[in-house]
Design a protein around this motif. Sequence first.
Motif, PDB file in Angstrom:
ATOM      1  N   ALA A   1       0.848  -1.206   0.000  1.00 31.35           N
ATOM      2  CA  ALA A   1       0.000   0.000   0.000  1.00 31.35           C
ATOM      3  C   ALA A   1       0.876   1.245   0.000  1.00 31.35           C
TER       4      ALA A   1
ATOM      5  N   GLY B   1       2.261   1.883  -3.250  1.00 35.73           N
ATOM      6  CA  GLY B   1       1.215   2.409  -4.120  1.00 35.73           C
ATOM      7  C   GLY B   1       0.716   3.782  -3.708  1.00 35.73           C
ATOM      8  N   GLU B   2       1.364   4.360  -2.687  1.00 34.28           N
ATOM      9  CA  GLU B   2       0.999   5.698  -2.179  1.00 34.28           C
ATOM     10  C   GLU B   2      -0.467   5.751  -1.767  1.00 34.28           C
ATOM     11  N   ASP B   3      -0.919   4.636  -1.191  1.00 36.27           N
ATOM     12  CA  ASP B   3      -2.310   4.454  -0.802  1.00 36.27           C
ATOM     13  C   ASP B   3      -2.400   4.527   0.728  1.00 36.27           C
ATOM     14  N   ALA B   4      -3.126   5.486   1.249  1.00 33.07           N
ATOM     15  CA  ALA B   4      -3.249   5.673   2.707  1.00 33.07           C
ATOM     16  C   ALA B   4      -4.217   4.642   3.283  1.00 33.07           C
ATOM     17  N   ASN B   5      -3.831   3.375   3.145  1.00 32.89           N
ATOM     18  CA  ASN B   5      -4.724   2.260   3.453  1.00 32.89           C
ATOM     19  C   ASN B   5      -4.651   1.889   4.928  1.00 32.89           C
ATOM     20  N   TRP B   6      -5.298   2.672   5.777  1.00 26.36           N
ATOM     21  CA  TRP B   6      -5.179   2.467   7.220  1.00 26.36           C
ATOM     22  C   TRP B   6      -5.840   1.163   7.676  1.00 26.36           C
ATOM     23  N   GLY B   7      -6.759   0.607   6.884  1.00 28.10           N
ATOM     24  CA  GLY B   7      -7.379  -0.677   7.230  1.00 28.10           C
ATOM     25  C   GLY B   7      -6.340  -1.773   7.373  1.00 28.10           C
ATOM     26  N   ARG B   8      -5.294  -1.699   6.559  1.00 26.67           N
ATOM     27  CA  ARG B   8      -4.238  -2.713   6.641  1.00 26.67           C
ATOM     28  C   ARG B   8      -3.389  -2.541   7.896  1.00 26.67           C
TER      29      ARG B   8
ATOM     30  N   ILE C   1      -5.142   5.990  14.730  1.00 24.22           N
ATOM     31  CA  ILE C   1      -4.094   5.943  13.709  1.00 24.22           C
ATOM     32  C   ILE C   1      -3.887   7.329  13.117  1.00 24.22           C
TER      33      ILE C   1
ATOM     34  N   ALA D   1      -8.004   7.620  12.023  1.00 18.96           N
ATOM     35  CA  ALA D   1      -8.985   6.825  12.763  1.00 18.96           C
ATOM     36  C   ALA D   1      -8.838   7.119  14.252  1.00 18.96           C
TER      37      ALA D   1
ATOM     38  N   GLN E   1     -12.733   3.741  14.767  1.00 21.53           N
ATOM     39  CA  GLN E   1     -13.408   3.970  13.491  1.00 21.53           C
ATOM     40  C   GLN E   1     -12.851   5.227  12.820  1.00 21.53           C
ATOM     41  N   VAL E   2     -13.121   5.357  11.541  1.00 20.21           N
ATOM     42  CA  VAL E   2     -12.591   6.476  10.780  1.00 20.21           C
ATOM     43  C   VAL E   2     -13.087   7.790  11.395  1.00 20.21           C
TER      44      VAL E   2
ATOM     45  N   GLU F   1      -9.092  12.940   3.044  1.00 20.65           N
ATOM     46  CA  GLU F   1      -7.913  12.169   2.669  1.00 20.65           C
ATOM     47  C   GLU F   1      -6.839  13.035   1.997  1.00 20.65           C
TER      48      GLU F   1
ATOM     49  N   LYS G   1       2.710  10.613  -0.986  1.00 22.54           N
ATOM     50  CA  LYS G   1       3.496  10.834  -2.216  1.00 22.54           C
ATOM     51  C   LYS G   1       4.952  11.182  -1.915  1.00 22.54           C
TER      52      LYS G   1
END
Lengths: 409, 409
Positions: free
Chosen positions: A316, A319-326, A345, A353, A357-358, A364, A372
């Motif tokens: 993630a 991929g510059e993806d702010a994927n906090w779920g992971r 987070i 989060a 929860q978010v 975002e 980036k």
Amino acid sequence: MTALSPLAPAAFPTMPPLAGVRLASHACGIRYQGRTDLLLVEVDAGTSVAGVYTKSLTCSAPVDWCKTASAKGKGRVLVVNSGNANAFTGALGVASVERTAAKTAELFDCKKTEVYIASTGTIGVPLPDEKITAALADARAKLSADSWADAAAAIMTTDTFPKGSTRTATIDGVTVTINGIAKGAGMIAPDMATMLSFVFTDADLPHDVLQELLKKGTDRSFNAITVDSDTSTSDTLLLFATGKAGNARVTDAKDKRLADFRKKLFEVLLDLAHQVVKDGEGASKFVEITVTGAAGNKAAKTIALAIANSPLVKTAIAGEDANWGRVVMAVGKAGEKADRDRLCIKIGGVEVARNGQVVEGYDETPVTAHMKGQNIVIETDVGIGKGKATVWTCDLTHAYIDINGSYRT
Amino acid sequence: MTALSPLAPAAFPTMPPLAGVRLASHACGIRYQGRTDLLLVEVDAGTSVAGVYTKSLTCSAPVDWCKTASAKGKGRVLVVNSGNANAFTGALGVASVERTAAKTAELFDCKKTEVYIASTGTIGVPLPDEKITAALADARAKLSADSWADAAAAIMTTDTFPKGSTRTATIDGVTVTINGIAKGAGMIAPDMATMLSFVFTDADLPHDVLQELLKKGTDRSFNAITVDSDTSTSDTLLLFATGKAGNARVTDAKDKRLADFRKKLFEVLLDLAHQVVKDGEGASKFVEITVTGAAGNKAAKTIALAIANSPLVKTAIAGEDANWGRVVMAVGKAGEKADRDRLCIKIGGVEVARNGQVVEGYDETPVTAHMKGQNIVIETDVGIGKGKATVWTCDLTHAYIDINGSYRT
């Protein structure tokens, strides 16, 4: 040849000569052609030595050798080769280390147990140690106090830049210098193993003090970094203290007179460890992960490493993806206490989060901008206690697969 | 859309109807358009249920719900949605599960604790459960005994093929059937979580027996596979026994009359687990790793998983590189006893290393040929005791990075 890491520092630092330390690099053709692959370091008689090693249960013959030597705590010579790790070479490997130590001790007129040996490179191939011992006299003739950059280059395998760090400190009013070099994160293709680091100081400090400081410093530096969770059979970190600076000898690692030395030593170790991460296979981002609110500092480190080692977190980030779920997933798999419903987070300092929860109205935009950049900062509070730890890693990119999956077809 | 896994089976198996089980799939538009995303299963009154769940400490609200329900051991309805995992959704997530269970219980005139709920998909986004509850009556009208393939398709997220398995067994002379479906290995992009599997039988068996058999079978199947070492917050495996086959009730899981049922149940679980690996993100090779000679079976499994989860082993397999040095490395990092100097490694049945070093006159040709195939077999004896374990994984390829590092730039 692999391209220079985008995270490489602008230049190798200017490393001052260090009283009682002379270095030489030599090309003895173990595996590589047209480059140096042997580092010889002579330190003055009376030098104290401390060591920290891989926790691997299949460690190499040179690691076994150094463990025994550093327990005695004295050193005169360090012999390092790149191109062959002399790991998983059975009885042949042990004999090879014995021969190299014996010849070196003879040449330098010291005890075998004052000779330190480290090898890095291919696993499972017998080391042609005769190439090393044949080159010792020539290498010795080149010993000089100014060869730090060459020394750092000679121990490289698939590193894309040489790694060095230097600091000065004062012990009870006397200025001492600390110089360190290091090579290669994780296990490096093809078949390459090993993180090696050698740190030298002219401070006068006994083995026990060095060992305690080195262990503590390692926990927060070399043992707080990860590239791919894989552990080399050869990781070796040695600290040599020549005692030439003339400081008053301090015999307790907790002595306040060592405060500045401790700080600067830890800085050198952390600087080198960060450089190792920045040269991790395929690294395009340098990632700092801090966990707070854990049951204890050890639990915090376990959780932080679970996040740092998660392939899904690392891809993630690539991929510059702010994927906090992971990140949540990785906290959950770490096996240490975490309160799902109090989890917070932050990414790049922005709260993403809160309380499981978010955050309301989550925007975002600033987080995506942070992703980036080259330096990614992730903070997680797990809502249990006061334990805290920071670790560093890099992202997992296509280049990692290219480097490590030498596609033959 | 991701291309069909090269390891996909030729066809979905023909699954017979199963007395006391009716299934329906429905499109309720939770996240996906133009496909089913809701699975509704009604089982007859008196059905026993057992469950095994993720060990994640940040597990989802539906997992918490099912844990409580399966401890009671009875079931009437299963409601599964794809597209949203209802994980890390805090109090909203809990309320969502409560509402879905209440509406389902009302519609089917059963207790809330007889309703099982599973969700798979995006993490951290509140589940629009009103879309599920609004669709329940329509879905119910479609319930049929023949909808196994549709059921397996409705629970897919980024799976590239639906997963099913069926066996018949005899219990004390009476034929019973076992049908199972499953979805998705590891954590699947983007933001996707979860391995779900639902197994049904018409055998008459009490909860305690089912639970013991399921736990044992899971250890050797779903808990012996890994794609990337990442653990979902939502993994759920449920086993429903309707009791319609009319076998004599057996109340001890170790009863010899259950030998055939146990064998066939384990076959279904292993078949489904293998299919999950074969649909692992980016998988191009199916890898079986057996460790023998460990201190115990648990130690053997820890070592086998260390090999299976090593990014360096996985990238070497992707590159069709018989890189046994990385296997040694992974054994060493596992933290379980291993005798470096007695270690033996076979790849594709060919001995590569013996007693801690490469075999004399090692000919890589047959090993390289094996590495080019789709099914890779690695065996390691660690030379300590009699512990043994087998685990399964896939390789780590560029496609994994593509799938999980949704490059936005």
